[in-house]
Design a protein around this motif. Structure first.
Motif, PDB file in Angstrom:
ATOM      1  N   ASP A  87       0.957  -1.142  -0.150  1.00 56.63           N
ATOM      2  CA  ASP A  87       0.094   0.010  -0.013  1.00 56.63           C
ATOM      3  C   ASP A  87       0.994   1.434  -0.131  1.00 56.63           C
ATOM      4  OD1 ASP A  87      -2.190   1.641   0.158  1.00 56.63           O
ATOM      5  OD2 ASP A  87      -2.524   1.504   2.206  1.00 56.63           O
ATOM      6  N   TRP A 124       3.850   1.419  -1.187  1.00 57.87           N
ATOM      7  CA  TRP A 124       4.392   1.657  -2.655  1.00 57.87           C
ATOM      8  C   TRP A 124       3.579   1.775  -3.775  1.00 57.87           C
ATOM      9  CZ3 TRP A 124       8.575  -2.906  -1.617  1.00 57.87           C
ATOM     10  CH2 TRP A 124       9.502  -2.431  -0.551  1.00 57.87           C
ATOM     11  N   SER A 125       2.044   1.783  -3.431  1.00 53.72           N
ATOM     12  CA  SER A 125       1.197   1.633  -4.534  1.00 53.72           C
ATOM     13  C   SER A 125       1.252   0.801  -5.164  1.00 53.72           C
ATOM     14  CB  SER A 125       1.277   3.305  -5.407  1.00 53.72           C
ATOM     15  OG  SER A 125       1.311   4.345  -4.472  1.00 53.72           O
ATOM     16  N   LEU A 126       1.557  -0.385  -4.830  1.00 55.03           N
ATOM     17  CA  LEU A 126       1.609  -1.681  -5.484  1.00 55.03           C
ATOM     18  C   LEU A 126       0.458  -2.668  -5.435  1.00 55.03           C
ATOM     19  CD1 LEU A 126       5.439  -2.560  -5.524  1.00 55.03           C
ATOM     20  CD2 LEU A 126       4.344  -1.521  -7.322  1.00 55.03           C
ATOM     21  N   SER A 168      -1.711  -5.056  -8.446  1.00 53.81           N
ATOM     22  CA  SER A 168      -0.709  -5.075  -9.526  1.00 53.81           C
ATOM     23  C   SER A 168      -0.055  -6.331  -9.673  1.00 53.81           C
ATOM     24  CB  SER A 168       0.068  -3.973  -9.507  1.00 53.81           C
ATOM     25  OG  SER A 168       1.000  -4.180  -8.183  1.00 53.81           O
TER      26      SER A 168
END
Length: 292
Positions: free
Chosen positions: A145, A147-149, A152
Motif C-alpha cells: 500500500d 509503494w502503491s503496488l 498489480s
C-alpha cells in the motif's frame, strides 16, 4: 547332509518365483494408489462434461452421458477469464525467472565463496522458512500500500518471490554443492575465464536443478490463493484461483459445472509443463541429495 544337483537348481527357482511375486504385489499396490490419486482428477473432468441436471442427480453418474461442452464454452468466452489468465501467466513468469536467477546466484555464493556471515546467512534462510505466511499478511499489505503496488502484477510477484526464494535457494545450494569445483578449475586451466568455466561446465550440469526449482516456483505462484485474496481487491485484477470465486452465486448456489470446467482448464498448463520437464525434474529432485 548331502545336497543334490536338483535341489541346488530348485533353490534359485524358488527365490526367483518369490521375487516375481513380490514385484507383482508392489506393482498392484502402486497401481491401486495411482488410481486413488487419479480419482479426483477424473471426477473433476467427469463433472465438467455433465449437464447441470445430471450433476445433481442421486446417485451420481460415473460416466457423463449425454456429453456437454457448455461449461467449457461459458468459461472460455468470459472476458474475466482472459484477464485472470493473463495476470496468472505474467505473475508466474516473473516469479520463475526472478527466483531461479536469484537462487542460482545465492547458491553459488554459498558454495563457491567464503565470506563473513556465511553461516549466519544460511541459518537466516532456514529461520525465514519457519515463519507462518499468515503472520506476514498485515505487514505485506501495508508495504504494498505504501509503494502503491496493490492490485498489480508487480506487487503480487514481489510477494511471491519473497515467499518462495528462501526455499528454492536452499534447494539450489544442494545442486550446486553436488557439482565438483574441480571441474571449473580444470576449465580455467584450459584457458576459460571463471565466468566462461561456469557457463560451459557448471551451468549445463545444473539444468535438472534449475528445472526442479523453476517448477516449484511456478506451482507456488500458479496455485496460490490466500495472499492474492488479500492484495488483490479489484474485480479487474484477479488471478485464476480468485476467479473461481465468481462461480459462487450467493443464495442461488454454486455453478459446479463451471467450477469443474474452469478447474480443468487451469490444470492443463500444469500438466503440459510436467510432460515437458518430467525427465529433467525427476533427475533434479535427486541430483542434489548425494554429494560424491
Amino acid at each position: 547332509m548331502t545336497v543334490t544337483a536338483s535341489s541346488r537348481t530348485a533353490m534359485p527357482r524358488r527365490c526367483s518365483v518369490r521375487a516375481r511375486i513380490g514385484v507383482v504385489l508392489v506393482n498392484v499396490t502402486l497401481t491401486l494408489c495411482a488410481l486413488v490419486w487419479l480419482l479426483p482428477v477424473y471426477w473433476m473432468v467427469n463433472s465438467s462434461l455433465q449437464t447441470d441436471r445430471n450433476l445433481l442427480a442421486s446417485p451420481p453418474k460415473l460416466v457423463p452421458a449425454p456429453l456437454t461442452f457448455d461449461h467449457f464454452h461459458s468459461v472460455l468466452v468470459s472476458p474475466v477469464f482472459h484477464r485472470a489468465l493473463g495476470m496468472s501467466l505474467l505473475t508466474a513468469l516473473i516469479t520463475v525467472v526472478t527466483t531461479t536467477t536469484l537462487s542460482l546466484l545465492a547458491a553459488l555464493a554459498l558454495t563457491r565463496f567464503q565470506f563473513r556471515g556465511k553461516r549466519t546467512f544460511i541459518v537466516a534462510v532456514l529461520v525465514v522458512q519457519m515463519i507462518p505466511a499468515e503472520a506476514l499478511f498485515i505487514s505485506q499489505y501495508r508495504m504494498l500500500d505504501a509503494w502503491s503496488l496493490l492490485n498489480s502484477v508487480a506487487g503480487l510477484s514481489l510477494l511471491y518471490v519473497g515467499g518462495v526464494l528462501p526455499f528454492v535457494t536452499w534447494m539450489m545450494r544442494g545442486y550446486v554443492d553436488a557439482v565438483p569445483e574441480e571441474l571449473e578449475q580444470a576449465a580455467m586451466i584450459d584457458g576459460c575465464s571463471r565466468v566462461g568455466a561456469f557457463m560451459r561446465v557448471t551451468l549445463p550440469l545444473l539444468a535438472p536443478g534449475l528445472v526442479a526449482t523453476s517448477v516449484f516456483s511456478f506451482l507456488h505462484s500458479w496455485n496460490e490463493y490466500t495472499l492474492a485474496l488479500i492484495v488483490l481487491s479489484r474485480d479487474s485484477a484477479v488471478t485464476l484461483p480468485l476467479w473461481l470465486q465468481s462461480f459462487q452465486q450467493g443464495l442461488r448456489g454454486s455453478d459446479w459445472g463451471g467450477v469443474m470446467a474452469a478447474s480443468t482448464i487451469i490444470t492443463i498448463p500444469v500438466l503440459i509443463l510436467f510432460m515437458i520437464v518430467q525427465n529433467r525434474m525427476s533427475a533434479g529432485l535427486v541430483s542434489g541429495a548425494v554429494k560424491g
